[in-house]
Scaffold this active site. Structure first.
Site, PDB file in Angstrom:
ATOM      1  N   CYS A   1     -14.740 -13.067  59.556  1.00  0.00           N
ATOM      2  CA  CYS A   1     -16.012 -12.879  58.381  1.00  0.00           C
ATOM      3  C   CYS A   1     -16.809 -12.596  59.092  1.00  0.00           C
ATOM      4  O   CYS A   1     -17.041 -12.240  59.868  1.00  0.00           O
ATOM      5  CB  CYS A   1     -15.831 -14.549  57.781  1.00  0.00           C
ATOM      6  SG  CYS A   1     -14.113 -14.863  57.651  1.00  0.00           S
TER       7      CYS A   1
ATOM      8  N   LYS B   1     -13.703  -4.740  60.701  1.00  0.00           N
ATOM      9  CA  LYS B   1     -14.735  -3.933  61.846  1.00  0.00           C
ATOM     10  C   LYS B   1     -14.225  -5.032  63.034  1.00  0.00           C
ATOM     11  O   LYS B   1     -14.079  -4.620  64.431  1.00  0.00           O
ATOM     12  CB  LYS B   1     -15.869  -3.413  61.463  1.00  0.00           C
ATOM     13  CG  LYS B   1     -16.136  -2.718  62.867  1.00  0.00           C
ATOM     14  CD  LYS B   1     -17.454  -1.622  62.654  1.00  0.00           C
ATOM     15  CE  LYS B   1     -17.796  -0.790  63.178  1.00  0.00           C
ATOM     16  NZ  LYS B   1     -15.790   0.171  63.295  1.00  0.00           N
TER      17      LYS B   1
ATOM     18  N   ASN C   1     -16.410 -18.438  60.789  1.00  0.00           N
ATOM     19  CA  ASN C   1     -16.101 -17.636  60.848  1.00  0.00           C
ATOM     20  C   ASN C   1     -15.009 -17.802  62.026  1.00  0.00           C
ATOM     21  O   ASN C   1     -15.753 -18.054  63.236  1.00  0.00           O
ATOM     22  CB  ASN C   1     -16.803 -16.385  61.293  1.00  0.00           C
ATOM     23  CG  ASN C   1     -15.865 -15.263  61.995  1.00  0.00           C
ATOM     24  OD1 ASN C   1     -14.804 -15.089  61.685  1.00  0.00           O
ATOM     25  ND2 ASN C   1     -16.668 -14.240  63.232  1.00  0.00           N
ATOM     26  N   GLY C   2     -13.737 -18.194  62.050  1.00  0.00           N
ATOM     27  CA  GLY C   2     -13.019 -18.253  63.128  1.00  0.00           C
ATOM     28  C   GLY C   2     -11.240 -19.170  62.613  1.00  0.00           C
ATOM     29  O   GLY C   2     -11.857 -18.837  61.193  1.00  0.00           O
TER      30      GLY C   2
ATOM     31  N   GLU D   1      -5.063   4.308  58.481  1.00  0.00           N
ATOM     32  CA  GLU D   1      -6.453   2.515  57.958  1.00  0.00           C
ATOM     33  C   GLU D   1      -7.067   3.178  57.154  1.00  0.00           C
ATOM     34  O   GLU D   1      -7.538   2.192  56.207  1.00  0.00           O
ATOM     35  CB  GLU D   1      -7.240   2.254  59.345  1.00  0.00           C
ATOM     36  CG  GLU D   1      -7.682   3.458  59.735  1.00  0.00           C
ATOM     37  CD  GLU D   1      -8.940   2.861  61.172  1.00  0.00           C
ATOM     38  OE1 GLU D   1      -8.630   1.495  61.193  1.00  0.00           O
ATOM     39  OE2 GLU D   1      -9.300   3.392  61.423  1.00  0.00           O
TER      40      GLU D   1
ATOM     41  N   LYS E   1      -6.868   6.561  62.694  1.00  0.00           N
ATOM     42  CA  LYS E   1      -7.803   6.735  61.212  1.00  0.00           C
ATOM     43  C   LYS E   1      -7.087   7.666  59.748  1.00  0.00           C
ATOM     44  O   LYS E   1      -7.564   6.562  58.942  1.00  0.00           O
ATOM     45  CB  LYS E   1      -8.335   8.664  61.898  1.00  0.00           C
ATOM     46  CG  LYS E   1     -10.537   8.461  61.503  1.00  0.00           C
ATOM     47  CD  LYS E   1     -10.894   7.288  62.230  1.00  0.00           C
ATOM     48  CE  LYS E   1     -10.401   5.998  63.037  1.00  0.00           C
ATOM     49  NZ  LYS E   1     -10.621   5.670  63.831  1.00  0.00           N
TER      50      LYS E   1
ATOM     51  N   GLU F   1      -5.630   8.740  67.689  1.00  0.00           N
ATOM     52  CA  GLU F   1      -6.567   8.416  67.089  1.00  0.00           C
ATOM     53  C   GLU F   1      -6.321   8.991  65.815  1.00  0.00           C
ATOM     54  O   GLU F   1      -6.340   8.275  64.618  1.00  0.00           O
ATOM     55  CB  GLU F   1      -7.440   8.770  68.144  1.00  0.00           C
ATOM     56  CG  GLU F   1      -9.211   8.401  67.084  1.00  0.00           C
ATOM     57  CD  GLU F   1      -9.031   7.198  66.944  1.00  0.00           C
ATOM     58  OE1 GLU F   1      -8.437   6.373  67.096  1.00  0.00           O
ATOM     59  OE2 GLU F   1     -10.249   6.748  65.551  1.00  0.00           O
TER      60      GLU F   1
ATOM     61  N   TRP G   1     -13.078 -12.805  54.916  1.00  0.00           N
ATOM     62  CA  TRP G   1     -11.258 -11.942  55.458  1.00  0.00           C
ATOM     63  C   TRP G   1     -10.429 -13.172  55.584  1.00  0.00           C
ATOM     64  O   TRP G   1     -10.525 -14.320  56.694  1.00  0.00           O
ATOM     65  CB  TRP G   1     -11.437 -11.431  57.010  1.00  0.00           C
ATOM     66  CG  TRP G   1     -10.238 -10.527  56.830  1.00  0.00           C
ATOM     67  CD1 TRP G   1     -10.196  -8.793  56.447  1.00  0.00           C
ATOM     68  CD2 TRP G   1      -9.516 -11.126  57.805  1.00  0.00           C
ATOM     69  NE1 TRP G   1      -8.681  -9.145  57.538  1.00  0.00           N
ATOM     70  CE2 TRP G   1      -8.476  -9.390  58.137  1.00  0.00           C
ATOM     71  CE3 TRP G   1      -9.103 -11.903  59.012  1.00  0.00           C
ATOM     72  CZ2 TRP G   1      -6.924  -9.320  58.775  1.00  0.00           C
ATOM     73  CZ3 TRP G   1      -8.025 -11.960  60.078  1.00  0.00           C
ATOM     74  CH2 TRP G   1      -6.553 -10.728  59.344  1.00  0.00           C
TER      75      TRP G   1
ATOM     76  N   HIS H   1      13.294  13.741  69.910  1.00  0.00           N
ATOM     77  CA  HIS H   1      14.114  13.263  70.274  1.00  0.00           C
ATOM     78  C   HIS H   1      15.089  12.146  69.593  1.00  0.00           C
ATOM     79  O   HIS H   1      14.218  10.579  69.306  1.00  0.00           O
ATOM     80  CB  HIS H   1      13.559  12.387  71.672  1.00  0.00           C
ATOM     81  CG  HIS H   1      13.289  13.241  73.174  1.00  0.00           C
ATOM     82  ND1 HIS H   1      14.492  13.813  73.382  1.00  0.00           N
ATOM     83  CD2 HIS H   1      12.314  13.626  73.350  1.00  0.00           C
ATOM     84  CE1 HIS H   1      14.311  14.130  74.255  1.00  0.00           C
ATOM     85  NE2 HIS H   1      12.607  14.921  74.293  1.00  0.00           N
TER      86      HIS H   1
ATOM     87  N   ARG I   1     -16.810  -6.753  57.578  1.00  0.00           N
ATOM     88  CA  ARG I   1     -16.462  -7.850  58.463  1.00  0.00           C
ATOM     89  C   ARG I   1     -15.400  -8.686  58.052  1.00  0.00           C
ATOM     90  O   ARG I   1     -14.028  -9.117  58.215  1.00  0.00           O
ATOM     91  CB  ARG I   1     -17.092  -8.766  59.106  1.00  0.00           C
ATOM     92  CG  ARG I   1     -18.317  -8.662  60.322  1.00  0.00           C
ATOM     93  CD  ARG I   1     -19.366  -9.641  60.706  1.00  0.00           C
ATOM     94  NE  ARG I   1     -18.220 -10.493  61.555  1.00  0.00           N
ATOM     95  CZ  ARG I   1     -18.327  -9.987  63.118  1.00  0.00           C
ATOM     96  NH1 ARG I   1     -19.411  -9.320  63.253  1.00  0.00           N
ATOM     97  NH2 ARG I   1     -18.186 -10.876  63.559  1.00  0.00           N
TER      98      ARG I   1
HETATM   99  C1  F6R Z   1     -10.426   1.491  64.141  1.00  0.00           C
HETATM  100  C2  F6R Z   1     -11.043   0.707  64.417  1.00  0.00           C
HETATM  101  C3  F6R Z   1     -10.300  -0.815  65.421  1.00  0.00           C
HETATM  102  C4  F6R Z   1     -11.097  -1.181  66.618  1.00  0.00           C
HETATM  103  C5  F6R Z   1     -10.439  -2.190  67.142  1.00  0.00           C
HETATM  104  C6  F6R Z   1     -10.909  -2.555  68.060  1.00  0.00           C
HETATM  105  O1  F6R Z   1     -11.277   2.942  63.380  1.00  0.00           O
HETATM  106  O2  F6R Z   1     -12.179   0.536  64.611  1.00  0.00           O
HETATM  107  O3  F6R Z   1      -8.572  -0.479  65.342  1.00  0.00           O
HETATM  108  O4  F6R Z   1     -11.522   0.663  67.544  1.00  0.00           O
HETATM  109  O5  F6R Z   1     -10.733  -3.066  66.236  1.00  0.00           O
HETATM  110  O6  F6R Z   1     -12.447  -3.202  68.331  1.00  0.00           O
HETATM  111  P1  F6R Z   1     -14.255  -2.893  69.335  1.00  0.00           P
HETATM  112  O7  F6R Z   1     -13.872  -1.229  69.844  1.00  0.00           O
HETATM  113  O8  F6R Z   1     -14.777  -3.437  69.044  1.00  0.00           O
HETATM  114  O9  F6R Z   1     -13.314  -3.373  70.247  1.00  0.00           O
END
Ligand code: F6R
Length: 611
Positions: A2, A606, A107-108, A493, A490, A486, A81, A509, A32
């Site tokens: 959060c 995030k 948060n936690g 998600e 992208k 990647e 969250w 395979h 967040r």
């Molecule tokens: C995907 C994304 C996540 C972060 C992951 C690691 O678009 O943003 O997969 O890459 O949560 O986050 P960091 O880099 O902040 O450790």
């Protein structure tokens, strides 16, 4: 995961209402978590706390309850969250004690909350929510019957097991915000007549550039003109030594005319890559990092999500240029490899936020075994940034879109610059060669810009074509493999279309069994893909797939894909900057075409600060 914020302000020091400052802060913290949102303001004249909260997103809830016009000069806010308890109004934060004289945001996860709850219920406390957080408000209520709020808060915090960033207010001491941190980020912002506390720096940038990132186990309080910080063992922290100044500006955390942060951040890539490059070239930080790597026996690299994909690029760059093996592993799986780490080894840790719990734990486990940690992060004051033995800044500026874009390419750039420096130190590259290679990478930003300009229209067109698709593949070889991972991440998600990535050769395979007429298969074609990828395109064409190649024009004929996303033809070192923007744009436009907000993907936050 959060976001929390607390603001305490002298009545005379700001024209803006404190509740409005909190609401604006929540707006930048919403990435967040956005299941529910709430604020608590202390109305000192009435000796009461005003709580406004609901499930739903900030804009609607804040409007419905008129957040900004809530009276008071001290308050806290939260964007959630959900972990314990569904995202409902009752479970939204702030959580309060029996009399609504204490409010807390968290948060936690408090792991032992059930035990504490039973204890408090036996003493007559009535709980309203299903959250773990509510016990904190009740415990402070219970313990402050015989002591001041800070003493009660400290005792409460010492009972908590798990992770927390906490901010708590009480009508008894109406201009103070009490806070504590363990494993979840929390930062104090200091300014004249106003002090703040928040999960993240951007939430406070309108008011200050001076911050104190908290370390685990720290606890304290802020009032409008004072900051008190101590360790859990009671040692008072000397604040002067801890202040950091951040050169981010508040307009960096606004959309600046773009409809979403994600598209803004994709378009920022040319500039931020230039900043990363110039920043790293203007001092000796990479030389010092490479010196440290030289002393390493084994080299590991760890990260999560997009940062893990950048780590796979790092592995490729290092092994190609230096001949030294790099062992990558997904941070949350560190337990399977930690026994391999010894004193003298190096663990490279890649994290945009510097707060990802899995990555932090992996780093701590390796350091505990004597390994040296070299972090690559975008947030220098972050926990990983501070705990690592050596930290390299990415300089991407704040990234607000939940889906990482600009930070992926800046991580790639840091990784390739570091591998060049390291290669020269181990004698695999002469000085002239090093200079030449570094100069080539100086073009990364320009190439990203060209690629955006060349592929944005095609990405929009393709989004129109695939937006009703249920499933698709991204395939690559060599450098194209991490990029394919990647690309799939992208797309899935933010557009919620199932996307999987494979090394192209591996597709035979098993995965090819899914391919039928018009099944989209995207090929990310790097120059090390060699001729074999053309055979994989042919195999997919033979099954009627919609084959799309992300490649320079010169490969068009050889590949034989049905559609070409034409990207700039560049030196192999610059290929990530040519090949990445098209799949970022494709993900963005597909999400938008499907009616989703790419900045707010469901179930995601995030910064992932829970295991
Ligand atoms: C995907 C994304 C996540 C972060 C992951 C690691 O678009 O943003 O997969 O890459 O949560 O986050 P960091 O880099 O902040 O450790």
């Amino acid at each position: 995961m959060c976001g929390i914020i607390g603001v305490t302000c002298l009545p005379s020091s700001r024209n803006q209402k404190v509740a409005e400052i909190i609401t604006n802060g929540l707006r930048s913290l919403e990435y967040r978590g956005y299941d529910s949102v709430g604020i608590a303001m202390i109305d000192a004249s009435e000796r009461r706390i005003i709580i406004k909260k609901s499930d739903g997103m900030l804009e609607q809830v804040a409007k419905r309850y008129d957040f900004p016009n809530t009276p008071g000069f001290t308050g806290i806010g939260h964007t959630r969250w959900a972990t314990h308890g569904a995202p409902t109004q009752i479970n939204a934060h702030p959580q309060v004690d029996c009399k609504q004289e204490i409010a807390v945001v968290h948060n936690g996860i408090v792991k032992n909350f059930l035990e504490l709850k039973r204890e408090l219920e036996a003493k007559g406390h009535i709980f309203k929510s299903e959250t773990d957080t509510e016990v904190i408000a009740h415990m402070v209520e219970e313990l402050s019957k015989n002591s001041d709020t800070f003493t009660a808060f400290k005792k409460t915090v010492s009972m908590l097991e798990g992770s927390y960033a906490l901010a708590l207010v009480s009508v008894k001491e109406p201009d103070k915000i009490f806070f504590a941190r363990r494993e979840s980020p929390l930062i104090i912002g200091i300014s004249e007549g106003i002090n703040l506390i928040a999960s993240d720096i951007p939430a406070m940038l309108d008011h200050t550039n001076a911050f104190i990132p908290l370390s685990d186990g720290e606890i304290g309080w802020i009032s409008p003109s004072h900051v008190h910080l101590e360790s859990l063992s009671g040692e008072v922290v000397d604040l002067k030594k801890r202040i950091i100044y951040v050169d981010w500006k508040s307009d960096m955390v606004r959309k600046g005319g773009y409809p979403h942060f994600m598209i803004k951040e994709i378009h920022e890539q040319p500039q931020v890559l230039k900043n990363t490059y110039e920043g790293l070239m203007s001092d000796d930080i990479l030389d010092r990092a490479a010196d440290l790597l030289m002393r390493g026996e084994k080299l590991f690299v760890t990260a999560a999500g997009t940062s893990y994909h950048a780590s796979l690029l790092l592995k490729l760059f290092f092994e190609k240029l230096t001949g030294k093996i790099v062992y990558p592993f997904i941070a949350s799986e560190f337990r399977t490899v930690e026994h391999l780490a010894d004193r003298g080894d190096i663990i490279m840790v890649v994290s945009q936020s510097g707060e990802t719990i899995d990555t932090m734990k992996a780093m701590r486990a390796f350091r505990a075994r004597g390994a040296t940690a070299v972090a690559i992060t975008n947030v220098m004051g972050s926990t990983i940034g501070r705990e690592a033995d050596f930290t390299i800044p990415m300089r991407a500026g704040p990234e607000i879109g939940v889906a990482a874009t600009k930070t992926f390419l800046t991580q790639a750039l840091v990784a390739s610059l570091l591998s060049i420096k390291f290669s020269s130190k181990v004698g695999k590259m002469g000085k002239d060669e090093e200079r030449g290679a570094l100069a080539i990478l100086g073009e990364a930003g320009r190439i990203a810009g060209e690629s955006i300009a060349m592929t944005e229209g095609a990405a929009k067109g393709m989004a129109e074509r695939i937006h009703t698709t249920k499933s698709l593949y991204f395939l690559g070889r060599g450098l194209g493999v991490p990029l394919a991972y990647e690309a799939a991440l992208k797309l899935k998600e933010i557009s919620y279309i199932h996307a999987e990535a494979y090394p192209a050769g591996e597709s035979k395979h098993g995965p090819i069994a899914l391919v039928e007429r018009d099944f989209p298969v995207f090929f990310i074609v790097s120059s090390d893909s060699s001729d074999e990828i053309a055979s994989n395109v042919a195999e997919m064409n033979a099954r009627g797939a919609l084959t799309v190649a992300l490649a320079p024009e010169k490969f068009k004929e050889k590949l034989g894909a049905k559609v070409l996303f034409r990207v700039p033809e560049v030196d192999p070192m610059l290929e990530p900057y040519a090949l990445t923007p098209p799949f970022q744009l494709l993900a963005y436009y597909t999400a938008v075409r499907r009616g989703y907000n790419p900045d707010r993907p469901r179930n995601l936050a995030k910064t992932v600060t829970v295991e």
